[in-house]
Each structure stands twice: as structure tokens, then as C-alpha cells.
Design a protein around this motif. Structure first.
Motif, PDB file in Angstrom:
ATOM      1  N   ALA B  82       0.856  -1.189   0.000  1.00 53.03           N
ATOM      2  CA  ALA B  82       0.000   0.000   0.000  1.00 53.03           C
ATOM      3  C   ALA B  82       0.888   1.234   0.000  1.00 53.03           C
ATOM      4  N   GLY B  84       0.766   5.648   0.293  1.00 54.11           N
ATOM      5  CA  GLY B  84       0.095   6.935   0.416  1.00 54.11           C
ATOM      6  C   GLY B  84       0.806   7.931  -0.478  1.00 54.11           C
ATOM      7  N   ALA B  85       1.514   8.868   0.140  1.00 52.97           N
ATOM      8  CA  ALA B  85       2.228   9.874  -0.639  1.00 52.97           C
ATOM      9  C   ALA B  85       3.681   9.478  -0.895  1.00 52.97           C
ATOM     10  N   GLY B  86       4.110   8.389  -0.290  1.00 54.34           N
ATOM     11  CA  GLY B  86       5.492   7.954  -0.506  1.00 54.34           C
ATOM     12  C   GLY B  86       6.517   8.863   0.159  1.00 54.34           C
ATOM     13  N   THR B  87       6.145   9.509   1.267  1.00 50.80           N
ATOM     14  CA  THR B  87       7.115  10.349   1.995  1.00 50.80           C
ATOM     15  C   THR B  87       7.778   9.585   3.142  1.00 50.80           C
ATOM     16  N   GLY B  88       7.400   8.334   3.319  1.00 48.29           N
ATOM     17  CA  GLY B  88       7.964   7.531   4.406  1.00 48.29           C
ATOM     18  C   GLY B  88       9.480   7.528   4.348  1.00 48.29           C
ATOM     19  N   SER B 147       6.467  17.034  10.008  1.00 39.32           N
ATOM     20  CA  SER B 147       7.034  18.107   9.187  1.00 39.32           C
ATOM     21  C   SER B 147       6.638  17.941   7.726  1.00 39.32           C
ATOM     22  N   SER B 148       6.291  16.729   7.338  1.00 44.93           N
ATOM     23  CA  SER B 148       5.913  16.451   5.950  1.00 44.93           C
ATOM     24  C   SER B 148       4.426  16.691   5.703  1.00 44.93           C
ATOM     25  N   THR B 153       0.047  11.540   3.668  1.00 42.47           N
ATOM     26  CA  THR B 153      -1.383  11.247   3.774  1.00 42.47           C
ATOM     27  C   THR B 153      -1.736  10.744   5.169  1.00 42.47           C
ATOM     28  N   ASN B 157       0.053   8.196   7.785  1.00 41.94           N
ATOM     29  CA  ASN B 157       0.246   8.594   9.191  1.00 41.94           C
ATOM     30  C   ASN B 157      -0.232   7.494  10.137  1.00 41.94           C
ATOM     31  N   ALA B 159      -0.550   4.295   9.338  1.00 40.55           N
ATOM     32  CA  ALA B 159       0.303   3.116   9.128  1.00 40.55           C
ATOM     33  C   ALA B 159       1.648   3.257   9.829  1.00 40.55           C
ATOM     34  N   SER B 162       2.557   8.291  12.988  1.00 44.60           N
ATOM     35  CA  SER B 162       3.446   9.440  12.886  1.00 44.60           C
ATOM     36  C   SER B 162       3.268  10.421  14.034  1.00 44.60           C
ATOM     37  N   GLY B 163       4.356  11.121  14.297  1.00 42.24           N
ATOM     38  CA  GLY B 163       4.337  12.169  15.310  1.00 42.24           C
ATOM     39  C   GLY B 163       4.577  13.511  14.657  1.00 42.24           C
ATOM     40  N   GLU B 212       2.432  -0.449   9.448  1.00 44.55           N
ATOM     41  CA  GLU B 212       3.242  -0.316   8.227  1.00 44.55           C
ATOM     42  C   GLU B 212       2.697  -1.100   7.035  1.00 44.55           C
ATOM     43  N   ILE B 218      -5.911   0.384   4.701  1.00 41.75           N
ATOM     44  CA  ILE B 218      -6.814   1.343   5.328  1.00 41.75           C
ATOM     45  C   ILE B 218      -7.611   2.092   4.259  1.00 41.75           C
ATOM     46  N   GLU B 428       9.257   7.328  15.263  1.00 35.77           N
ATOM     47  CA  GLU B 428       8.117   7.725  14.429  1.00 35.77           C
ATOM     48  C   GLU B 428       8.250   7.391  12.958  1.00 35.77           C
TER      49      GLU B 428
END
Ligand code: FAD
Lengths: 357, 497
Positions: B82, B84-88, B147-148, B153, B157, B159, B162-163, B212, B218, B428
Motif C-alpha cells: 500500500a 500513500g504519498a510515498g514520503t515515508g 514536518s511532511s 497522507t 500517518n 500506518a 506518525s508524530g 506499516e 486502510i 516515528e
């Protein structure tokens, strides 16, 4: 000595798993009333007690599961700190293990969070008789699945807690209790409106026409909110919130089945016959009623919540209607599979949550 | 990196062309990518050193299409990742070579904002910040603020649990979500949590946070909205010793203050950021602290005075209090630009994410200084000091032979020290593929086995994001050996960071 106690508990679970003998995990027994059935030989956790670590500046306390909740709260109070989810004790014998396992939170829940929000780590024995550690003592930890929080409210069906680590918070600098008068529908509207404003509301209780509000925080903020909300200042505030939390108010004592309805806070008055007391800004409604379980449960589900037969009802009746809201099929199957992974022999607190396991 | 060779599932039997043909049968033409040039943008997430092109990318429009695509993957035994925005930052959304990426990009609608009930029902592809924007007219916002947040997404967050800078006071994602709807690989829809404050049964809502993408996909989220504080102010303090700055953090907490944010930057971070952002940071300090108070004007005034008093007695050299909203934002701008600033002063940087007990901060900083010498690399430090979450940024140049490996060894050493100091390898950013070996340091075999059993309860076929987050015991055994013979890589054929 602790290792000795832990080994003894572990060995009992291993033996019970081998012979498929049900075990009933018990701390102070103050929450024996809560749940569907009590089955099996008692496994007393109270030999496993004591605060293991308490670091006020790190905002955590680690205690063995059989430690009395009272002792922990006293130790925290000495450093001006508290368990912010304000757990009900239901008796002086209450232990921290039972507190986490039952997952019950008090009046501060709507503003501060529930037990599960404060669980940072656990050490447990699963139904295989293995000691496992999850989480830790730090606030942020995303390594592995959050099994620690999963234990909150699992009623001991997934494992015997040996040790828990909870986040603690400073006590508020100031606290005031107000009494206002308004009918139920107006009270619900007002509580929701206030919750959407930056007001330091840390507790609420609606009974009949009476609305009690607790304000907690910086002295200046509490004073200002007290002015803008109006009402009359109550002098014995702390005693009131304790009576409420411990369910010692007159409302709780009348022998009629007591239902706990957890609902979206904006749910309009339900209109069931019987007495009602509202907490958590409208999100928790205690109902004393002889009305039918299916009607109560349907109403709760329609509103987006669920209903628990918290106290009362005959043993047979409880078995038939269940204590907790029945789960939809897919979720019920998943619960069974999870139970199977932690406790394949099905020995830990059998039937305490649901009849099926 | 090819997960088919890492011992975490064998998917070599997946027939790519047949899989794509079957997906075409259940997805609209615009919901399926399989040409190589279309797949390349999905080859990595924010941890760009790990790349892998998948067999296909599915972009379903709704849950029915998603379920249909998952069914095809199940029938073909194909892994599903899966996205989302791929910022992981841990490679969690990195594709699988023999699998399908399921992008939630089209699940991008805010379905409902309930101002009176203070909740919003949103689809997982909605950006974090978009929720706060939608809630703003009602004086409400969604508190967790990674910060992202402009890009990431809410599904991602959840999955990752996130903090953000403000989670010390307002909690992590798990504290701000009421309900998650998710579908299992078998296409079963699960409602976890509820529109109320709790739900019957196990707390599966907690379990899905930080999972993750390994347990379920989701598809809908109900978040809690928070009243926007009336005002906020920041104290910036300069210290001539990083240990004293760390001590000051403990004193603030001991004084009964839980600030809205409490961040620390060391001299190297300040030096990288200041020329670029002009935040007004003192260049001669060994460390600076940023401490934010929010609430009513009265509360903020009280708290700022309290913080200043503690900081002064715990050794702050200088203090500045923001005098306007513009100045408050300027103080924060430097902290928020720390990652890009690292990118300006160095061709590459590697961001770590350990968490340690606050009282060990000074010790960790000292150890990092030693490691800089040992690995001959520089490291600038930014910390979510209030909760002990460290983001050391190791600076290196991937084009110089050996730097990559040294940066990785440096990072691993920080994570392992985090565990030794009583903390964790990730606060996080998640484990993903990046920290999978360090999981072997943090957890013993029985815990890892318990994790695998939990996954199997949700995903018996083991097709959701295989090879991520939880290492196999086999891998840990291999890593154990790898660990002893540091430098001699066990899998020389694997692309490494
Ligand atoms: C500059 C920068 C700053 C950052 N700052 C922070 C910060 O302050 N705090 C912080 O915590 N993180 C931070 N991050 C990390 C990252 O933004 C977060 O982890 C974020 O939550 C990822 O969201 P995403 O939508 O990009 O998810 P992705 O990267 O697409 O995916 C992340 C993981 O979630 C899974 N996933 C995504 N969507 C779903 C879904 N619908 N169902 C199931 N699984 C799903 C993926 O499989 C993957 O494992 C930062 C990243 C960058 C690049």
C-alpha cells in the motif's frame, strides 16, 4: 524473589496449557463483576508487586502488575504527578494490572485520554507460557506492532501481565468544580459546544437537571473559564469526582441492571425508561433500565457506539445476551484468530469477554 | 534490492503478464499502470537509496475496486504494497519486485467534518494538512503535525503512527484517531474503533497504528479534531553546553510544564540552517532549545515565565521570546528546515530516528561525537527533545567510495546505542526495510514470533508488504553473524544504503 514469583506464575500457565485447565487471572478482585464469566483456578498476581522504576522527569512509572493502584497514585502524588486517565479503583485492593486489563478510565478520559493512551510497555506471559516484552519506557516507539496497547482492555484473555509501564502527567496547577442547571438536551448541546472551544474542561457529569463541570489547568485559564461558563462554584469538588469515578453516587446503587453506553458525544437523548447519568461530554451514558438488551444495543449501534451490560442482570441473562456488544462476523473471526495466537489452549480468562472463547 | 532473495517469502512464481492481464479485468484503464516508465515514479519512498520497480501499480477509485484488485493479487500469490504519498523515511512503501503497489492517491476525499462532534471522516489519501484546512473555519484542527504534513497522507500517518513537533502535548496519530476502516487481503472490511471513544473487543485500533501496511489496507479514517489554541509563543534559549540544554529539558518537565513543543538543535545543525533560513539563531551556542507554549493568553504568559525561569537556572546563556506571530514562525522555520539544510551542506544525508530516555541525551550526544571520529563523517543533531526522539542527520557523499557503508554503520551504531540506553530504534519513522536488522537487536525471538503470528491472524497468505517491519528469525540469525564480522557484508549482491 521477583524472578521466583514470575517463574512460578509462568510455570503454572505452562502446566495449565498442557492440561488445558482454565485459569482465572486475578489481582485485587475489585473488577470481578466486570465481564461475562469467571472460570478456572485463580492465578493471583499480587505476589508480583512493587514499583520497579519511577522517573518523574521521564514521565513514566513501571510497576509489577500486582502493585496496588493506590500505592502507585500515592507515589506519583508525592512528585505532583498523576495517572491522567483517572482510573476507577472499585475498592482499595485494585491493582495496576487489573486497571490495564479492564481498560476502564475515569472522568478525565474525554480530555486526557484512556488507559490505552498511556500504556507505554508491558511484560507479559502468554498462553504458551512465554515471557514477552513489548514497548518500553519512552513516549515514542513504533518498532513492532503495538502489543502493549492491545493488552489494555483485553481482560487478561491474551496474557498475564507481569509488569506495565504507564505514562504519567503533572497534576494541574488549579482545579475548580462548577454546578449548572439545564435540561438534558441543552446540557448535551452545551457540553459539545464547549468541547470545541479551548476551555480547560477535565470532567463533566449530567444527572437530571444538574450539570457538574470540572476545570483543570493553569490558574489563570481556570479562572477565566469559570467566569465565562457561569454557574455556581462547588466547594467539595474533588470528593464529588471521586464518588463519580468510584460509582458511589446514589445513582449507581439501585439494583436495576446498569448499562454503559459509549456513544458519539452528540447523540441526542436516547429516551429509554429508567435513570441516566452522562459523563465524558456526552460520550458516556450510564443507564439503569429493565429495558430489553437488543433494544439498547440496537440504539447504541445506530448512534455509532456500543453498549455493555456493566453491572447487574442475572447470571443466566448475562450469558444469553452477553456483556459486551456482539462483534460483526469478520471482526469476531479475527478476534478468535488473535486469541488463538496468544493462547492456543484457550486457558486464560476463558469466557470473560465473549461466550465463544 | 530484491526481497525474493532475503528469505522473507518466495514470490518467484508470480507470473507478471498474467497478473497484469487479470488486474486489467477488474480495474478501469486509468487505474492500472504497468509500463516501465509509468512504474519508475513509484520505485521508492522518501528513503530513496532503496529502489525497486514493481510489476504494476493499481490506483483504485473506491473500496470495491480495491477489494477486486486485492483478490487478483491473492489468486496470483502476488505481494501487495500500500502507498500513500510515498514520503515515508524507512522504505515501508518501497515496492516488491514481484508484486503490486496499491496507491491510495484516489481516496482523496474529506467525507464529513462534524464541528459539533469535533471529528472528520476522511479517506486515507487525504493529506494531513488538508484536514486542518477543512476544519479551520470551525476553529478546529487535526493536531499531529509531521514536518511532511503538506504532502503525507493520513493513511500513511496511521500506518506509521506518525508524530510531529506538537505531539508532546497533543499525542501521536494513535491518540487522535477514533476509527479506521480497513480491508484485509481476503477482501474483508473491518471497522476498528468506533465513532465513540472506545469499541467492544480488543483494541485493534491501536494495533493497526504503526502496522506499516502489513495487516490490512486502510480505506477510511475518523479523526478527532482539537480546538485551535487562542495563541502561542516560543522561547528560544542558547546553551554553551549540549548536556546543560538536555538537563534543562528535564527541569522543564520536572517543573510540571508540558510545553506544546520542545525541540533541540546542536551547533552543527544551527550552522547549517542559519545562513539558509535566517531564523535569528545564535551561531556561537553549542545547542539551542525551542520551547512553545500555547493556550489562552493568560496560560501562555504563565507558562513562558515558568519556562524562562527554569531555563535561566539550568544554565541558558541567552533567551529570546517571540514577540509576534511572525517571529514565532521564524523561530520555527529554522527547525523545520533542518532536513533541507542538511541537503544543502552535504550531497547526501541519512536521518536516524531513535528514541532514548531524556536523561540520556547528553550521553548520546557524547557518543555521537565519538562516532563522528570513528566513521570520519559529520553528524548534525536535531531532536524532539521533549520526548527523547532523536533525528541525527549523518552527512555523507554517496559518490565517494566507502562513505555509504560508513554512514550506514554509523547509523546502525546510533540505533543500537538507543536500545542499549533503554530506548528504541524508531520513534516515528517506522522500521520498513531500513531498520529491519536492528529489530533483531531490539527484540528477542519470542517477541518476533508473536509479531509474525499477529500478522498471520490478519493476513494468513503473508502477501501484505512482506519482508518489511518484522524480520524473520532466519534473517536475525544471519544478521547476528553479519554483526560480529562488521564490514563483511553477508549479502554482497544486495544493493545497500
Ligand atoms: C521532509 C520529511 C519530513 C518528515 N517529517 C516527519 C515527522 O515530523 N514526523 C513523522 O512521524 N514522520 C515524518 N516524515 C515521515 C513520513 O512523512 C511519515 O511517515 C508519513 O506518515 C508517511 O505518509 P505517506 O502518505 O507518505 O506514506 P507512505 O510513505 O506512502 O507509506 C508509509 C507506510 O504506510 C503504508 N501505507 C500507506 N498508506 C496506507 C494505507 N492506506 N493502508 C495501509 N498502509 C498504508 C505503506 O505501505 C508504508 O509502509 C517525514 C518525511 C519527510 C520526507
Amino acid at each position: 524473589m521477583d524472578e521466583h514469583v514470575e517463574r512460578e506464575l509462568t510455570e503454572r500457565i505452562q502446566a495449565a496449557a498442557g492440561s488445558r485447565t482454565p485459569l482465572r487471572i486475578r489481582g485485587g478482585g475489585t473488577k470481578d463483576f466486570y465481564g461475562l464469566a469467571l472460570e478456572g483456578d485463580i492465578l493471583d498476581t499480587r505476589g508480583c508487586r512493587g514499583i520497579v522504576a519511577y522517573e518523574p522527569t521521564e514521565l513514566f512509572v513501571t510497576a509489577r502488575a500486582g502493585t496496588r493502584l493506590e500505592d502507585i497514585e500515592r507515589a506519583l502524588a508525592e512528585h505532583g504527578q498523576m495517572l491522567a486517565f483517572e482510573p476507577p479503583h472499585f475498592g482499595a485492593a485494585a491493582t495496576v494490572g487489573g486497571c490495564v486489563a479492564s481498560g476502564l478510565s475515569g472522568p478525565r478520559r474525554a480530555s486526557a485520554g484512556a488507559v490505552r493512551d498511556f500504556v507505554l510497555g508491558v511484560k507479559l506471559v502468554d498462553g504458551h507460557g512465554q515471557i514477552l516484552r513489548f514497548g518500553g519506557q519512552v513516549m515514542k516507539n513504533v518498532a513492532g506492532y503495538d502489543v502493549s496497547r492491545l493488552m489494555a482492555g483485553a481482560l487478561g484473555t491474551l496474557g498475564l501481565l507481569l509488569e506495565v509501564t504507564l505514562k504519567v502527567l503533572p497534576r494541574p496547577a488549579a482545579e475548580r468544580t462548577l454546578r449548572l442547571e439545564m435540561p438534558e438536551d441543552q446540557a448535551l448541546a452545551a457540553l459539545n459546544r464547549w468541547a470545541g472551544q479551548p476551555l480547560p474542561i477535565s470532567g463533566s457529569c449530567v444527572f437530571g437537571q444538574e450539570v457538574m463541570i470540572r476545570l483543570s489547568g493553569a490558574a489563570a485559564a481556570v479562572a477565566k473559564a469559570r467566569e465565562s461558563l457561569g454557574g455556581e462554584l462547588v466547594s467539595d469538588g474533588p470528593a464529588f469526582w471521586e464518588e463519580l469515578r468510584e460509582q458511589r453516587l446514589g445513582f449507581f446503587g439501585d439494583g436495576v441492571p446498569l448499562w454503559r453506553l459509549s456513544l458519539p458525544s452528540t447523540t441526542p437523548p436516547l429516551g429509554f425508561p429508567g435513570e441516566q447519568l452522562i459523563e465524558w461530554g456526552g460520550a458516556l451514558r450510564w443507564l439503569h433500565t429493565w429495558d430489553r438488551a437488543d433494544r439498547i444495543r440496537d440504539a447504541a449501534v445506530r448512534a455509532g457506539g456500543h453498549a455493555t451490560l456493566f453491572r447487574g442482570g442475572g447470571e443466566e441473562e448475562r450469558r444469553v445476551i452477553g456483556v459486551f456488544q456482539p462483534l460483526p462476523t469478520a471482526l469476531a473471526d479475527l478476534h478468535r484468530r488473535l486469541k488463538q495466537t496468544f493462547d492456543p489452549a484457550g486457558i486464560l480468562n476463558r469466557h470473560r469477554m465473549y461466550e465463544a472463547w | 534490492m530484491d526481497a525474493t532473495t532475503t528469505g522473507e517469502g518466495n514470490f518467484t512464481a508470480v507470473d507478471g503478464p498474467r497478473l497484469v492481464a487479470a488486474l486489467r479485468g477488474v480495474l478501469l484503464a486509468d487505474a492500472l499502470l504497468h509500463a516501465r516508465e509509468d512504474l519508475v515514479p513509484y520505485e521508492c519512498d522518501g528513503l530513496s537509496a532503496y529502489r525497486q520497480v514493481p510489476l504494476a501499480v493499481a490506483l483504485p477509485h473506491d473500496e470495491a475496486q480495491l477489494v477486486a484488485a486485492l483478490k487478483v493479487c491473492r489468486e496470483h500469490g502476488a505481494p501487495v504494497v500500500a502507498r500513500g504519498a510515498g514520503t515515508g523515511l524507512s522504505g515501508g512503501a518501497m515496492p516488491h519486485a514481484r508484486g503490486v503497489v496499491v496507491s491510495l492517491a484516489r481516496f482523496n476525499r474529506i467525507l464529513r467534518v462534524d464541528p459539533l462532534g469535533r471529528t472528520a471522516v476522511v479517506q486515507p489519501g487525504v493529506r494531513n494538512l488538508a484536514i486542518s484546512e477543512a476544519a479551520a473555519p470551525h476553529g478546529l484542527y487535526y493536531a499531529p503535525d509531521p514536518s511532511s504534513q503538506i504532502a503525507c497522507t493520513i493513511g500513511g500517518n496511521v500506518a506509521e503512527n506518525s508524530g510531529g513537533v506538537h505531539c508532546l502535548k497533543y499525542g501521536l496519530t494513535v491518540h487522535n484517531v477514533l476509527r479506521v476502516r480497513a480491508v484485509t487481503l481476503d477482501g474483508e472490511a473491518l471497522e476498528l474503533g468506533s465513532a465513540a471513544l472506545d469499541a467492544p473487543g480488543f483494541d485493534l485500533l491501536a494495533l493497526i497504528h504503526g502496522s506499516e501496511g502489513l495487516l490490512a489496507v486502510i480505506t477510511e479514517i475518523t479523526v478527532r479534531l482539537t480546538p485551535r489554541p487562542e495563541t502561542a509563543q516560543v522561547v528560544m534559549a542558547a546553551f554553551d553546553d549540549a548536556g546543560r540544554a538536555a538537563g534543562s529539558v528535564a527541569h522543564i518537565i520536572a517543573a510540571g510544564i508540558i510545553p506544546a513543543g520542545l525541540e533541540m538543535m546542536d551547533r552543527k545543525a544551527v550552522e547549517a540552517v542559519e545562513p539558509f533560513v535566517h531564523a535569528g539563531y545564535p551561531l556561537d551556542a553549542e545547542a539551542i532549545l525551542l520551547c512553545e507554549a500555547d493556550g489562552t493568553p493568560e496560560e501562555v504568559a504563565d507558562e513562558i515565565a515558568g519556562v524562562q525561569e527554569v531555563m535561566a537556572t539550568s544554565g541558558a546563556q541567552d533567551m529570546w521570546v517571540s514577540r509576534s506571530e511572525a517571529e514565532r514562525l521564524r523561530f520555527w522555520a529554522g527547525r523545520k528546515a533542518a532536513f533541507p539544510a542538511a541537503g544543502r551542506v552535504s550531497p547526501d544525508y541519512y536521518c536516524m530516528d531513535g528514541t532514548i530516555p531524556r536523561r540520556r541525551l547528553a550521553e548520546m550526544l557524547g557518543a555521537i561525537a565519538q562516532m563522528e571520529k570513528k566513521h570520519a563523517l559529520r553528524c548534525m543533531n536535531v531532536f524532539h527533545a521533549g520526548d527523547g526522539n532523536l533525528h541525527p542527520l549523518i552527512l555523507y557523499d554517496a559518490n565517494l567510495p566507502g562513505e555509504l557503508e560508513r554512514a550506514e554503520a554509523f547509523g546502525a551504531e546510533i540505533l543500537e546505542l538507543s536500545v542499549a540506553l533503554g530506548g528504541t530504534i524508531t520513534g516515528e519513522h517506522g522500521v520498513g526495510i531500513e531498520k529491519i536488522d536492528q529489530m533483531c537487536v531490539q527484540f528477542a525471538g519470542p517477541e518476533l514470533e508473536a509479531f509474525h503470528r499477529i500478522k498471520a491472524a490478519f493476513d494468513p497468505a503473508g502477501l501484505l508488504n512482506p519482508g518489511k517491519a518484522v524480520p524473520t528469525l532466519h534473517r536475525c540469525a544471519e544478521f547476528g553473524r553479519m554483526h560480529v564480522h562488521r564490514g563483511e557484508l553477508k549479502f554482497p549482491d544486495l544493493e545497500r544504503f
